[in-house]
Design an enzyme around this catalytic site. Structure first.
Site, PDB file in Angstrom:
ATOM      1  CB  THR A 236     -13.420   4.760 -10.372  1.00  0.00           C
ATOM      2  OG1 THR A 236     -14.341   4.809 -11.405  1.00  0.00           O
ATOM      3  CG2 THR A 236     -12.970   6.375 -10.250  1.00  0.00           C
ATOM      4  CB  CYS A 323      -9.297 -12.222  10.566  1.00  0.00           C
ATOM      5  SG  CYS A 323      -8.265 -10.761  10.231  1.00  0.00           S
TER       6      CYS A 323
END
Ligand SMILES: *Cc1c(COP(=O)(O)O)cnc(C)c1O
Length: 394
Positions: A236, A323
């Site tokens: 969704t 990161c």
């Protein structure tokens, strides 16, 4: 607090927050439902798709919503790999300074028997179209090269690289996460077959992004499930975030020139100020870089200590990408542009947005100068350099 880490993420714009609220509060219908309350959400989803496509020079059918830049990079590369394998083409060309979302996906493919050529990057932080052309082979199925680097901000000759790929019949993907909303990007004019973008890098919400794929380029879904996104991405849709992304992108693209004019003098002043620190150097070409990116190496210091002391003074900075912080390895980007290990350890990335002020820049220059001197005064490495037991590299 002085926020100078806009390459890691940005503050959401008021416009983007306001665009999200109706879908968080009232319009919670599922876009796949058939009743009109769901269809209202479907209309909002398609309107966001059209507006995002318009900003990129794309057709709405060429836009697939993803959970962000990382997912878009994964899907683009893995799709091209599947298409390539079907034609017996299992060679991919990229660069040594891509984001880990690209590099780690390529490593996975390498373990599965693909051949990967990672081009060297010049000290200027740029790869040339000629080098890309020379690396393409008859069995090359994909060239993936980032639009602008997330650590040193250097901008690649994307249009020329795209033209070469098109001429040779090879798919071309670009990770444009740092570029979209900051410099002009047009998928048609820039000869791009696939492009990744992420909303939170241009004042939109986190956890949503787009994979553009030119009509005729087939995408394979990474996630099995429903038929959302024309079967190319099950699940969704995150409608509120998508509406926020569309609003943020329209705002950023509409203000591209104005923001550039506002940020550029701040960047130039920051570079000039930090250049006064001895035995330091700007990483990457000064001209061919994002308007808001400043990245320096300073000899004789550890980037991590620098960041912690700057944090004490209220400056949010980074030593590489979000990161890699937390790991002690030096940045793969700085190594790729030829900085030695010792020097690459002492890096500082400051990334600006249009919300920063001249006062903040002056304060930051002062803080960095003080912190660098303080750290050097305690560093055995710096003492060796000063006493001539070791050669200065910068
Ligand atoms: C931030 C970034 C990504 C990852 O995007 P997410 O939306 O955080 O997954 C990928 N590539 C580059 C160049 C980035 O700067």
């Amino acid at each position: 607090m002085i926020y100078l880490d806009n390459a890691a993420t940005t503050k959401m714009s008021k416009t983007a927050v306001e665009a999200m609220l109706p879908y968080l509060e009232n319009w919670y219908g599922n876009p796949s439902s058939l009743y009109s309350f769901g269809q209202k959400s479907k209309e909002a989803l398609e309107s966001a798709r059209e507006r995002i496509a318009a900003c990129l020079g794309a057709d709405p059918k060429e836009i697939t919503f993803t959970s962000g830049g990382s997912e878009a990079d994964n899907q683009a590369i893995l799709s091209a790999a599947i298409l390539g394998e079907r034609k017996g083409k299992k060679h991919i060309v990229s660069t040594a300074f891509e984001h880990h979302a690209v590099l780690h996906t390529l490593e996975k493919l390498k373990r599965e028997g693909y051949e990967i050529t990672l081009l060297d990057v010049h000290p200027s932080g740029v790869v040339t179209p000629e080098e890309v052309a020379a690396a393409i082979r008859p069995d090359t199925c994909l060239v993936t090269i980032m639009f602008a680097n997330n650590e040193i901000g250097t901008i690649q000759p994307i249009r020329e690289i795209g033209a070469i790929c098109r001429e040779k019949g090879v798919l071309f993907h670009t990770d444009a996460v740092q570029a979209v909303g900051h410099v002009p990007v047009n998928v048609k004019e820039d000869n791009i077959d696939m492009l990744s973008l992420s909303a939170h890098k241009f004042h939109g919400p986190k956890g949503t992004g787009v994979l553009y794929a030119r009509r005729g380029v087939r995408l394979f879904s990474l996630i099995e499930g429903g038929a959302q996104e024309r079967g190319k991405r099950a699940g969704t849709e995150n409608l509120a975030a998508i509406a926020g992304m569309a609003a943020a992108l329209e705002e950023a693209c509409g203000a591209l020139e104005e923001n550039r004019r506002r940020i550029l003098p701040l960047r130039e002043r920051l570079i000039d100020g930090l250049s006064e620190i001895p035995h330091g150097a700007l990483n990457g070409d000064r001209e061919r870089r994002l308007p808001g990116n400043v990245n320096f190496c300073f000899e004789g210091i550890e980037g991590e200590s620098l960041l912690l002391l700057l944090d004490d003074r209220g400056v949010c900075a980074s030593s590489g990408s979000a990161c890699t912080s937390g790991s002690l390895d030096p940045s793969h980007v700085l190594l790729a542009i030829g900085r030695p290990h010792d020097v690459a350890h002492g890096s500082l990335r400051l990334t600006l947005s249009e919300g920063n002020t001249a006062e903040e820049i002056e304060e930051t220059i002062g803080a960095v100068k003080e912190v660098v001197s303080y750290l050097r005064s305690m560093s055995p490495v710096w003492r060796d350099l000063e006493e001539g037991k070791k050669e200065h590299l910068l």
